[in-house]
Structure formats: structure tokens, C-alpha cells
Design a protein around this motif. Structure first.
Motif: not given
Length: 300
Positions: A9-16
Motif C-alpha cells: 500500500t502506497k501512502v501520502i501524508v497530508q500535512g507532512i
């Protein structure tokens, strides 16, 4: 393999670029989670935690191929962050943020109607597929790979119950915290359906609390549909009516939503309920032995 997420699973962090997001991104990366990018408006082109930063979720998704995001955006902006991820057609959005106003979540709920995105949270610890992927703030060190699925309204009780199971040699496929707010994206029945179909999950532990009627609805669904045994615990037996206990949704109103009502509904359909927090692990073990699953679920 567990539910909703896995090793790939590829994940993006919003507010990284925020302090909390940076810390938990590094922890998720240590657990093997495939963090492939992050978002922070106005900071496109920067590198944070070893991954590229983008202005929008849409830009990040197009560049990385990610279909999952986790939100660490402050409460004032979190509702818009959820809707941005939905607009980008993410498959799964995990919102860790707490204190989002109820009216904002009503707006989110209406916006999501008919959309493809599944939301976990807000005000939740996230989701873990043991030894594969960990999205959120769940401490992976207390988990042990196995065959019990955990679903809970409480993050801290998730950790305590899981630790008890692990100490007793009972491993888990994973855990999902649905969050304690009145309006959320994923509820008990949604998760129970997923565990019911998961070939690695042999039994389920459900942790509820006072407020609302989600546990009563889950009891009915389990009785009518669940093929796997379920044990439960309900927090808030001593809670006084009209006083919120921890979570925004943990409040008894009009005499409804009490721990006694929830426990009665669960026990009425044969679901064993632990008497105290300290009894959760033993309650699960007793259920596994009764169903002939102890040897399958117990590993030294």
C-alpha cells in the motif's frame, strides 16, 4: 493478509511538514509502511522524511500512484483536507485529527455521499496490518502476527487489549480504530464485514463504549451474518448520564447509549463481554478455546 491495507500500500501524508506528522511518518516508515509522498500547500518540491512534498493530494497521487492518505492536518483545516482527498479519488483516507467540529463532519459526510473513498476516523489511531503496514499512530511493538482482528472506538483500549493478547501468545491480523466522534466514516459493521471475509482472521475482538447505538446495531448484524466468533468489551460502566467521557461521542443522552444496554444487546446474541479492562485477554482466550480455535490462534 489483513483488511484494507498491506505491504504494497502506497501512502501520502497530508500535512507532512508538521511536527506530529513528521514524527509519526518516521515511525510508520520504521514499520515498513510505504510512505511515498506528502502534502503541504506552498511547499511543493521540498523533501520531508525522505519523500517529496506536493501542494495538493491530486498532484501527489498522480506523481506517486498512491491511493491511500493519512491526515495530520490541524482541526480547523481537517474537514477540507478530507474532502480534498475524496476529490482526488483516493481509495482510503485515514484521519487522525481530533476536535473537528461536528458541523464540519456533517459537511464532509454529505460531500462523500456517492463517492468511492472510504474514510477511517476522524479522531482515531488508524489501522495496522501486522508486520506489513501501519497507517496512523498505533504502536506496532505491542502487536504479534496472528489470527485475531481487533476493532475499537478507543485507541488506548486497543493498545491495552492487544498487549494482553500478545502477552498471552494470541497474535493479531490487525487492528482498526474507528474513532470516538459522533460522525465518522467507518463503523463497527463496516469493519466486521471486512473481517468476516478475511481468510486470515479467525476471531474478532470488538471494543465499544457508551454513547450512540453502534454496538447494539453491531450485535444484531453479528447475530444475523457473522461466521466468526466475536468477543467484546464496553467501556463506561460507571459513567454518569449527560457527562461526556473522553470521546465526543461517549455521552449518554436521554437514558440511551448506556454500557448496560450495550452489554445486554451483545450478551443476548451470545457474544461474551469482558467485565473489566483486565479481563479482555482472558475473555478472548476463553472464546477461542470454546470454539476450538485456541491452538490455531496461539503461538509461543
Amino acid at each position: 493478509m489483513g483488511i484494507l491495507i498491506h505491504r504494497g500500500t502506497k501512502v501520502i501524508v497530508q500535512g507532512i511538514t508538521g511536527k506530529a506528522a513528521r514524527f509519526h511518518t518516521e515511525q510508520m516508515q520504521k514499520d515498513g509502511t510505504r510512505i511515498v509522498g506528502g502534502t503541504a500547500p506552498g511547499k511543493a518540491g521540498e523533501i520531508c522524511c525522505g519523500v517529496p512534498v506536493f501542494n495538493t493530494v491530486s498532484d501527489a497521487a498522480k506523481a506517486t500512484g498512491a491511493r491511500t492518505s493519512v491526515i495530520f492536518v490541524p482541526a480547523a483545516f481537517a474537514a477540507d483536507a478530507i474532502m480534498e482527498a475524496v476529490e482526488a479519488e483516493m481509495d482510503l483516507v485515514v484521519c487522525i485529527t481530533e476536535h473537528i467540529p461536528v458541523e464540519e463532519m456533517v459537511r464532509v459526510h454529505r460531500y462523500m455521499e456517492g463517492k468511492k473513498t472510504r474514510l477511517i476516523g476522524p479522531n482515531c489511531p488508524g489501522i495496522i496490518c501486522v508486520d506489513e503496514s501501519n497507517i496512523g499512530i498505533i504502536p506496532s511493538q505491542i502487536f504479534k502476527k496472528g489470527h485475531v482482528g481487533v476493532v475499537s472506538r478507543s485507541g488506548t483500549l486497543t493498545y491495552e487489549a492487544t498487549f494482553q493478547l500478545t502477552k498471552a501468545g494470541i497474535g493479531q491480523t490487525g487492528a482498526l480504530g474507528i474513532g470516538g466522534d459522533p460522525i465518522k466514516g467507518t463503523d463497527f459493521i463496516d469493519v466486521l464485514k471486512l473481517y468476516n471475509e478475511d481468510e486470515d482472521t479467525e476471531a474478532v475482538l470488538m471494543i465499544g463504549e457508551i454513547g450512540g447505538n453502534a454496538e447494539e446495531q453491531a450485535a444484531k448484524w453479528i447475530h444475523e451474518n457473522m461466521r466468526k466468533p466475536v468477543a467484546a468489551f464496553i467501556a463506561g460502566r460507571q459513567a454518569p448520564p449527560g457527562k461526556r467521557m473522553g470521546h465526543a461521542g461517549a455521552i449518554i443522552t436521554g437514558g440511551k447509549g448506556t454500557a448496560a444496554e450495550k452489554i445486554a444487546a451483545l450478551e443476548a446474541v451470545g457474544i461474551p463481554v469482558a467485565n473489566t479492562v483486565a479481563d479482555i485477554g482472558d475473555t478472548v482466550i476463553k472464546l477461542l478455546k470454546e470454539k476450538g480455535l485456541y491452538e490455531i490462534c496461539h503461538t509461543c
